[in-house]
Design a protein around this motif. Structure first.
Motif, PDB file in Angstrom:
ATOM      1  N   GLU A 193       2.312   6.319  -7.149  1.00  7.79           N
ATOM      2  CA  GLU A 193       1.326   7.395  -7.656  1.00  7.79           C
ATOM      3  C   GLU A 193       2.063   8.670  -7.682  1.00  7.79           C
ATOM      4  O   GLU A 193       1.678   9.532  -8.729  1.00  7.79           O
ATOM      5  CB  GLU A 193       0.078   7.402  -6.677  1.00  7.79           C
ATOM      6  N   ALA A 240       0.893  -1.214  -0.104  1.00  5.43           N
ATOM      7  CA  ALA A 240       0.020   0.022   0.061  1.00  5.43           C
ATOM      8  C   ALA A 240       0.878   1.192   0.046  1.00  5.43           C
ATOM      9  O   ALA A 240       0.678   2.254  -0.656  1.00  5.43           O
ATOM     10  CB  ALA A 240      -0.790  -0.179   1.227  1.00  5.43           C
ATOM     11  N   ALA A 270       2.558   1.622  -3.445  1.00  7.30           N
ATOM     12  CA  ALA A 270       1.452   2.167  -4.373  1.00  7.30           C
ATOM     13  C   ALA A 270       1.344   3.734  -4.382  1.00  7.30           C
ATOM     14  O   ALA A 270       1.171   4.241  -5.272  1.00  7.30           O
ATOM     15  CB  ALA A 270      -0.130   1.435  -4.200  1.00  7.30           C
ATOM     16  N   ALA A 271       1.293   4.058  -2.958  1.00  2.00           N
ATOM     17  CA  ALA A 271       1.058   5.716  -2.719  1.00  2.00           C
ATOM     18  C   ALA A 271       2.387   6.584  -3.307  1.00  2.00           C
ATOM     19  O   ALA A 271       2.313   7.347  -4.001  1.00  2.00           O
ATOM     20  CB  ALA A 271       0.961   5.870  -1.253  1.00  2.00           C
ATOM     21  N   ALA A 304       4.327   8.765 -10.747  1.00  2.00           N
ATOM     22  CA  ALA A 304       3.295   9.002 -12.118  1.00  2.00           C
ATOM     23  C   ALA A 304       2.925  10.600 -12.043  1.00  2.00           C
ATOM     24  O   ALA A 304       3.061  11.040 -13.199  1.00  2.00           O
ATOM     25  CB  ALA A 304       2.188   8.329 -11.854  1.00  2.00           C
TER      26      ALA A 304
END
Lengths: 421, 421
Positions: free
Chosen positions: B261, B254, B257-258, B264
């Motif tokens: 992001e 998790a 993923a943060a 990105a």
């Protein structure tokens, strides 16, 4: 191990000590039944291996003059008669069944520590006022038939017998049929009164090892809430959907998990939070996840604090969902209230550990145990000893012989005291 | 729709317009073949439904005097002869197969827009210098046989024929057997020269709709990197393991993923990042995840920028892993370089849209298309029209008749110009 101590049988029961070497040897003999390649044990409940383990245990009990009965779910009760046959018995126990690739000590330790306690009474030629029994609960593990802790649940009136008997294993064999095949069902009544119940067990967690203590004085079982969470975003093509117009359920769940971790930190150290399951609907490498389900396991020793912990988690989930334009729904899957153990029983364990000079601490039981069910039936507590790395349900499960001996000495003193009150 | 326009057949080809109503009617006739309950289409490649669609299309082409051939993978080529029979043809096309529950326009639109272009030439009684062909590529969807875009890959020499013929569907039927059953294999040679290839297609994304433009001038395909990520923490009991001593792979993922992001966002708006798959090893509601695998799909129109994007993702993953005491491994699963389309072809589409007065914008193709393979064979480009909500591969796929007409007019003008150069 201090085998000298038990040779000095004394008129003072406080000086009684178990035979650590004999206990260890007995543990190793039991571990030879259903032994696995990697040093573990496989005695699935009501299997031929489980029956072989039970038969060895019963033979050892009968050598001590104990009487053996069983009830309709196959729970065994081996009784060492007290001087007052009308007084309710003090019961020790745990289970002999294991996970398919389980360890040598989970459950077994509690049963064989109890046997060593009776052997020590027998060697000393002493009987307490109350009879002392050893209970072997059927299907604690839940690996062959669900749910776990089945035998103690039926005994304590938590699960109806008929419902338990219907449960089937993956080959379609019912508990009822397995009980008949292995011939363990008897006529001892469910729910007959116990004066108290003491269960010794390996910790199955890392706390005692990390704090270098050998005895855990268990004050109760945690309250547990299991939540089912669904997050609905919008599934779309990973190559054609600009980042700014996505409602990516996976990135939303990641942000939620990060927030939940922050909430858990506010309930530390007793609050625990685990996301053990997470499933993307129709997962595909080049598709933005549109729908995700996940589980949330929340624990705290205090029911009211757990309720607050739960509420704060739900608020955090809703805030992330709103910020990301996804929908979140939270449903309670299961709830188990905290199980505070009996203060007299807990104090007897604490006093015994102190009297024996063992380094001990109070601790909460994080795992399920038969004692959690039996606590609804009679005054109950548990005694924990460390296990290496906190590893359990694993062939690598390991304990120290000295710790096994210390736990059994605590059990002996606590039970002797309670059985003579 | 502006059906008046096409009635005014003129000596000036720049005044030529397709018949939007006829195009729409033809789309609806094709949609009746393999129609689904919910308004979509099911014509799996080389199924009886796919064959019925192809036969209808061939009959319509033959009515226009076009000649029909096919190659050994079943790609169809319908040829409208030009005045110079030795010049390489300009080819239009797309595919007629659909997803199992697909829409009415994905692929079909490009084939029937091309047919409408030929009908318009035929009505006007004009022939360009170069022959103009319509290609119907076999198995673009990859839903019955993998990989997708099979027919164009074999034609362009990207996939060997023998390998494609061996591929089997879930019933064990090979492409070779399906081709024989449905009788689509022919003798047209693979890789014969094309002067150029133009593919009209629905966008399958939300960009044109959001910007209220009706024509996407497609400048190329994105570069794509697929990574496989494994995160190894420590699996342990959710009830007995204090939060502080956990190495929870799920909470680590998790946090990763943060961070991804955030990476990105530094490559926005062209950079895209998707975690489409995530699997916990041996998931259980009350077990802390010990091992998780996930996929990462990274895209950018520029190969070099994508390589930097990839590097920064790996750095972010390693930093989170180190901070949380987990192991992360990253493997490249697949890489597809960017496919810049031919500048002459792109300019012809752009000029046609401008001349026709249609609101247009340059856009990157985020999805895979036969044009991405054919671009390796000859000068190529695509024309996008909007689809409602960007929704595709779904029975709810929907387009506006006006947009269909405009896309076909752009195709006509671009192809007419190229075919007369």
């Amino acid at each position: 191990m201090s085998s000298q101590q038990h040779d000095a049988v004394s008129d003072d029961p406080a000086a009684l000590r178990v035979n650590g070497e004999r206990l260890w040897q007995n543990l190793m003999e039991m571990a030879a039944i259903g032994a696995t390649d990697k040093g573990g044990n496989s005695r699935l409940t009501l299997s031929p291996e489980d029956s072989a383990g039970r038969r060895k245990f019963i033979a050892d009990c009968q050598q001590l003059g104990m009487t053996v009965t069983s009830d309709a779910i196959g729970n065994l009760f081996c009784r060492y008669a007290g001087t007052d046959s009308r007084a309710d018995a003090v019961v020790m126990g745990s289970h002999l069944d294991t996970q398919p690739k389980g360890g040598r000590f989970d459950g077994v330790y509690g049963v064989l520590a109890a046997l060593e306690v009776i052997r020590t009474f027998s060697d000393a030629g002493i009987r307490p006022k109350r009879s002392v029994e050893i209970a072997v609960w059927t299907n604690e593990e839940g690996a062959r038939f669900t749910p776990a802790m089945m035998g103690s649940a039926v005994f304590a009136g938590i699960m109806p017998l008929a419902e338990a008997l219907e449960r089937q294993d993956s080959d379609g064999i019912s508990v009822e049929r397995a009980l008949k095949q292995e011939q363990w069902a008897g006529e001892s009544p469910f729910g007959r009164p116990f004066d108290a119940y003491f269960e010794a067990h390996i910790e199955q967690g890392p706390v005692l090892e990390a704090s270098q203590r050998t005895i855990g004085v268990v004050t109760g079982g945690q309250a547990i809430r299991w939540l089912d969470i669904t997050v609905e975003g919008h599934s779309a093509h990973a190559g054609t959907t600009p980042m700014a117009s996505r409602r990516d359920a996976l990135l939303a769940v990641a942000a939620m998990a990060a927030e939940l971790e922050r909430v858990a930190a506010r309930f530390a150290p007793e609050g625990m939070l685990t996301i053990g399951e997470l499933t993307i609907a129709s997962p595909s490498r080049n598709t933005i996840p549109g729908s995700i389900t996940l589980s949330l396991d929340l624990r705290h020793p205090d029911d009211e604090v757990l309720a607050r912990f739960d509420s704060e988690c739900r608020l955090a989930l809703a805030a992330v969902a709103e910020g990301r334009g996804v929908q979140v729904t939270v449903k309670q899957h299961w709830l188990s209230a905290a199980t505070p153990f009996d203060s007299d029983c807990v104090d007897r364990v604490d006093s015994a550990a102190r009297m024996l000079g063992y380094i001990h601490q109070r601790i909460i039981s994080g795992a399920g145990h038969d004692a959690i069910h039996i606590a609804k039936h009679c005054p109950t507590t548990m005694i924990f000893i460390p296990c290496a790395g906190g590893i359990s349900h694993n062939e690598a499960e390991s304990i120290e012989p000295d710790h096994a001996e210390q736990g059994a000495n605590v059990l002996l003193q606590a039970v002797w005291g309670r059985a003579n009150r």
